[in-house]
Design a protein around this motif. Sequence first.
Motif, PDB file in Angstrom:
ATOM      1  N   GLU A  36       0.798  -1.231   0.000  1.00  0.00           N
ATOM      2  CA  GLU A  36       0.000   0.000   0.000  1.00  0.00           C
ATOM      3  C   GLU A  36       0.828   1.276   0.000  1.00  0.00           C
ATOM      4  O   GLU A  36       0.334   2.337  -0.352  1.00  0.00           O
ATOM      5  CB  GLU A  36      -0.926   0.055   1.226  1.00  0.00           C
ATOM      6  N   PHE A  37       2.077   1.210   0.447  1.00  0.00           N
ATOM      7  CA  PHE A  37       2.917   2.402   0.512  1.00  0.00           C
ATOM      8  C   PHE A  37       4.383   1.981   0.513  1.00  0.00           C
ATOM      9  O   PHE A  37       4.708   0.816   0.729  1.00  0.00           O
ATOM     10  CB  PHE A  37       2.597   3.261   1.745  1.00  0.00           C
ATOM     11  N   GLU A  38       5.262   2.954   0.285  1.00  0.00           N
ATOM     12  CA  GLU A  38       6.700   2.676   0.246  1.00  0.00           C
ATOM     13  C   GLU A  38       7.296   2.898   1.636  1.00  0.00           C
ATOM     14  O   GLU A  38       7.539   4.040   2.043  1.00  0.00           O
ATOM     15  CB  GLU A  38       7.391   3.584  -0.767  1.00  0.00           C
ATOM     16  N   ASN A  47       6.773   4.705   9.286  1.00  0.00           N
ATOM     17  CA  ASN A  47       6.202   3.564   8.563  1.00  0.00           C
ATOM     18  C   ASN A  47       5.037   2.966   9.353  1.00  0.00           C
ATOM     19  O   ASN A  47       3.988   2.638   8.788  1.00  0.00           O
ATOM     20  CB  ASN A  47       7.258   2.488   8.313  1.00  0.00           C
ATOM     21  N   LYS A  50       1.916   5.211   9.269  1.00  0.00           N
ATOM     22  CA  LYS A  50       1.220   5.057   7.985  1.00  0.00           C
ATOM     23  C   LYS A  50       0.433   3.747   7.950  1.00  0.00           C
ATOM     24  O   LYS A  50      -0.727   3.715   7.524  1.00  0.00           O
ATOM     25  CB  LYS A  50       2.221   5.122   6.821  1.00  0.00           C
ATOM     26  N   GLY A 156       4.211   9.186   3.053  1.00  0.00           N
ATOM     27  CA  GLY A 156       2.883   9.772   2.933  1.00  0.00           C
ATOM     28  C   GLY A 156       2.030   9.702   4.179  1.00  0.00           C
ATOM     29  O   GLY A 156       0.817   9.785   4.107  1.00  0.00           O
TER      30      GLY A 156
END
Length: 159
Positions: A36-38, A47, A50, A156
């Motif tokens: 879903e995300f880096e 991390n 998020k 993000g």
Amino acid sequence: MNTTPKKIDIDIQALIEDLGLDDASVQILKLRRQAEFEAVEKYCNINCIKKQELDGGSVQFGWVIWQDKAARFTEAEFHAVWVDENGQFHDITPRIDKEKRIMFVPDNTRKQELIKDTKGVRTRSYTNHKMQNGVIVKPSTDWEAYMEPDKLARIGAKL
């Protein structure tokens, strides 16, 4: 070379005890890549924030244990892992050295803090706790550093 130990030895046990923790709580965790995300190396707390935004759960702080048996060097690095709704710990932060597993010791007395100010976002955490030849040579102390804006943007997370 520092690597993930496979089992608790006398040096690891002494290091964990020096941190005031219990070696019975040690877990070996496998890195879980995130679709879903880096997730970004060295940004475990962000991390986990998020991941919590996306999937709920919580964040558990603690220590990753590293060891170089040939040099009789053992080190604890403060770390955060994501905890799912069933209470299972998941390491979601990739390593610079590409290790796929970590030895993790939960710590319910210490935590990382994020502080926003006019210069950006900084983290308040702990330095590594180090042992050489069975003797603590560098105890952990409080530490602060600004986070790199481009890495925060890659993750993000809403801070």
